[in-house]
Structures are given as structure tokens and as C-alpha cells.
Design an enzyme around this catalytic site. Structure first.
Site, PDB file in Angstrom:
ATOM      1  N   ASP A 108       7.883   6.530  -2.321  1.00  0.00           N
ATOM      2  CA  ASP A 108       9.278   6.811  -2.689  1.00  0.00           C
ATOM      3  C   ASP A 108      10.038   7.416  -1.510  1.00  0.00           C
ATOM      4  O   ASP A 108       9.462   8.149  -0.711  1.00  0.00           O
ATOM      5  CB  ASP A 108       9.278   7.786  -3.880  1.00  0.00           C
ATOM      6  N   HIS A 114      13.290   0.394   3.976  1.00  0.00           N
ATOM      7  CA  HIS A 114      12.119  -0.348   3.497  1.00  0.00           C
ATOM      8  C   HIS A 114      11.293  -0.863   4.686  1.00  0.00           C
ATOM      9  O   HIS A 114      10.064  -0.848   4.650  1.00  0.00           O
ATOM     10  CB  HIS A 114      12.541  -1.510   2.594  1.00  0.00           C
ATOM     11  N   LEU A 121     -12.253  -2.376   2.170  1.00  0.00           N
ATOM     12  CA  LEU A 121     -11.221  -1.820   1.283  1.00  0.00           C
ATOM     13  C   LEU A 121     -10.595  -2.931   0.434  1.00  0.00           C
ATOM     14  O   LEU A 121     -10.346  -4.028   0.936  1.00  0.00           O
ATOM     15  CB  LEU A 121     -10.140  -1.178   2.181  1.00  0.00           C
TER      16      LEU A 121
HETATM   17  C1  FPP Z   1      11.004   3.384  -3.001  1.00  0.00           C
HETATM   18  O1  FPP Z   1      12.031   3.883  -2.202  1.00  0.00           O
HETATM   19  C2  FPP Z   1      10.375   2.226  -2.426  1.00  0.00           C
HETATM   20  C3  FPP Z   1      10.493   0.953  -2.898  1.00  0.00           C
HETATM   21  C4  FPP Z   1      11.292   0.603  -4.069  1.00  0.00           C
HETATM   22  C5  FPP Z   1       9.860  -0.176  -2.232  1.00  0.00           C
HETATM   23  C6  FPP Z   1       8.577   0.094  -1.512  1.00  0.00           C
HETATM   24  C7  FPP Z   1       8.472  -0.870  -0.406  1.00  0.00           C
HETATM   25  C8  FPP Z   1       7.992  -0.630   0.819  1.00  0.00           C
HETATM   26  C9  FPP Z   1       7.359   0.633   1.204  1.00  0.00           C
HETATM   27  C10 FPP Z   1       8.073  -1.603   1.919  1.00  0.00           C
HETATM   28  C11 FPP Z   1       7.332  -2.851   1.798  1.00  0.00           C
HETATM   29  C12 FPP Z   1       6.054  -2.819   1.092  1.00  0.00           C
HETATM   30  C13 FPP Z   1       4.954  -3.402   1.563  1.00  0.00           C
HETATM   31  C14 FPP Z   1       3.728  -3.429   0.744  1.00  0.00           C
HETATM   32  C15 FPP Z   1       4.920  -4.007   2.877  1.00  0.00           C
HETATM   33  P1  FPP Z   1      13.501   3.938  -2.795  1.00  0.00           P
HETATM   34  O2  FPP Z   1      14.232   2.741  -2.295  1.00  0.00           O
HETATM   35  O3  FPP Z   1      13.455   4.075  -4.279  1.00  0.00           O
HETATM   36  O4  FPP Z   1      14.030   5.248  -2.115  1.00  0.00           O
HETATM   37  P2  FPP Z   1      15.109   6.255  -2.678  1.00  0.00           P
HETATM   38  O5  FPP Z   1      14.554   6.838  -3.949  1.00  0.00           O
HETATM   39  O6  FPP Z   1      15.221   7.265  -1.585  1.00  0.00           O
HETATM   40  O7  FPP Z   1      16.371   5.473  -2.879  1.00  0.00           O
END
Ligand code: FPP
Length: 236
Positions: free
Chosen positions: A16, A33, A127
Site C-alpha cells: 500500500d 506503481h 520460492l
Molecule cells: C496500492 O497503492 C497498490 C496497488 C493498488 C497496486 C500494487 C501494484 C504494484 C506494487 C506494482 C506492480 C505489481 C507487481 C506485482 C509488479 P495505492 O495506489 O492504493 O496507494 P495509495 O493508498 O497511497 O493511493
């Protein structure tokens, strides 16, 4: 850190804070991201180093489909590029890729790439990296309830056969041990529809750092916290 019996067998992570990380820097959310994908590489390496057997990452939730189309599309493209660029590393690192969630909702090209790398890495036994994609625990449990009801109707099971192991066997995670350690970044104290059944006994570690800032050392620290709790309760 050495591979001791108190290394968690399965670590699950709610990644997050990508959006906040980007906002703090005046960047588009997609940039957050992209930076988050770098942290994914870090935690895979850290889990390999520790000898963790299963790593589940909450990469895209059922609810994430409600984000603006441009962000959804950027995430899907990023995921596909990540998988393509990482596939040879996964083979070299003996990592087996798996996915849970409603995968039929993913764009065709993302799905094809995912299926290809899952098949290529199927015999790796280091893994196991499990990506939760279009995943929601309530949806998963609801689908399991339907499968069990269908099985009872068709005479494969009786009502008395329904117990916790049977329910587990009908979830997307069938055959995967439950997480021992659940990590969430960016300081939020929520589970957000992630692995609700499977985390019943998991230790939770909430890390203040935003996901794009999460590094190997942060994972080692979370494991140390897990071990500290285990030492406290192990004798009881
Ligand atoms: C939460 O941050 C994260 C996500 C919704 C997406 C997770 C994706 C990645 C880490 C990148 C790609 C993944 C892989 C497996 C390569 P948020 O956007 O909800 O953050 P915020 O709460 O600060 O808005």
C-alpha cells in the site's frame, strides 16, 4: 539472517502507498506503481535469501477495477512488462509463479503473459510467488461456497463432510499453506478483503513506510518482529 526454523514459511504482503508516494513527489500515480514494482523485486530477493517458501503479493484487488480506467490500464501494462522482464530471473532464481483471483477479468494480453510464465516456472521448487490479481477474499469464499453446494447437490459430499479443510481445499489457495506473517505498508491497519480465511492465525506487522520505499531490510525487520513474537508465545 540464516534459514532457521522460525523463518516464516509463507509471507503475504498488502503493498500500500504507491499513490501517496507519487503525490508527495508531484508525480502521476502510475509513477508510484512503477516505483512499487522495484520493491517487488526487492522482496522476492529477500525471500529467496531467507529461504521463505511462499510469498503472496496483493497486486490488484477486485475493488481496484473501480479506479480510473487510465490507472487500471497503467497497472495492467506494468504487470505485463514486469512479468516479461522478470521471467528469466524467475527461472534463474528457481521461483515458481502462481496467481489467485478472478483471472478471467484480466486483459487478454496480461492473462496470456501470466499463463505463459506460470507454465514455464511450474517445475521450479524454490520460492513460490503468488500474485493476487483481481482478487477479493469475499468473492473467493463465495465461489468456494457455491462449489461445495454444487458438490453436495451432486452427491460428492454430504453436509457433514463440510469442515475447515474442505473449505480450504475449494479456495484459490488450495494446497498452499496459510500465511504465517502478513505485512501491510503505509501504516494502514486494515485487511482490505485480502486472504480473510487464510490469515486466521497470521502475525500482522504494519510498516509505516510507503510501498515504493520498502526495501530488503524492511522485510528482514518484519521477520525479526515475527520471530520476537514467536519467542514470546512459543512456550505457552
Ligand atoms: C496500492 O497503492 C497498490 C496497488 C493498488 C497496486 C500494487 C501494484 C504494484 C506494487 C506494482 C506492480 C505489481 C507487481 C506485482 C509488479 P495505492 O495506489 O492504493 O496507494 P495509495 O493508498 O497511497 O493511493
Amino acid at each position: 539472517m540464516s534459514n532457521t526454523p522460525s523463518i516464516p514459511q509463507h509471507i503475504a504482503i498488502i503493498m500500500d502507498g504507491n499513490g501517496r508516494w507519487a503525490k508527495q513527489r508531484g508525480l502521476p500515480r502510475a509513477q508510484g506503481h512503477r516505483a512499487g514494482a522495484e520493491s517487488v523485486r526487492e522482496v522476492i530477493d529477500a525471500c529467496k535469501e531467507l529461504g521463505v517458501k511462499y510469498l503472496t503479493l496483493y497486486a490488484f484487488s477486485s475493488e481496484n477495477w473501480n479506479r480510473p480506467a487510465a490507472e487500471v490500464s497503467a497497472l495492467m501494462t506494468l504487470l505485463q512488462k514486469f512479468l516479461q522482464s522478470k521471467s528469466s530471473d524467475l527461472m534463474r532464481q528457481n521461483v515458481r509463479l502462481q496467481a489467485i483471483g478472478q483471472l478471467d477479468r484480466l486483459p487478454n494480453s496480461t492473462r496470456r503473459t501470466l499463463d505463459k510464465i506460470i507454465a514455464e516456472t511450474a517445475n521450479n521448487d524454490g520460492l513460490t510467488l503468488i500474485l493476487a490479481l483481481s482478487y477479493g477474499a469475499r468473492e473467493e469464499i463465495t465461489a468456494a461456497a457455491k462449489k461445495i453446494a454444487q458438490g453436495v447437490l451432486e452427491g460428492r459430499w454430504t453436509i457433514d463432510d463440510i469442515d475447515a479443510p474442505l473449505v480450504s481445499s475449494q479456495l484459490d489457495t488450495a494446497g498452499i499453506p496459510d500465511p504465517d506473517l502478513l505485512i501491510r505498508t503505509s501504516g494502514e491497519m486494515r485487511v482490505s478483503n485480502f486472504l480473510l480465511w487464510q490469515i486466521s492465525y497470521a502475525e500482522m506487522v504494519i510498516v509505516d513506510r510507503l510501498w515504493p520505499e520498502f526495501r530488503q531490510g524492511d522485510l528482514f525487520d518484519a521477520v525479526k518482529e515475527y520471530q520476537r513474537r514467536h519467542r514470546r508465545f512459543g512456550g505457552l
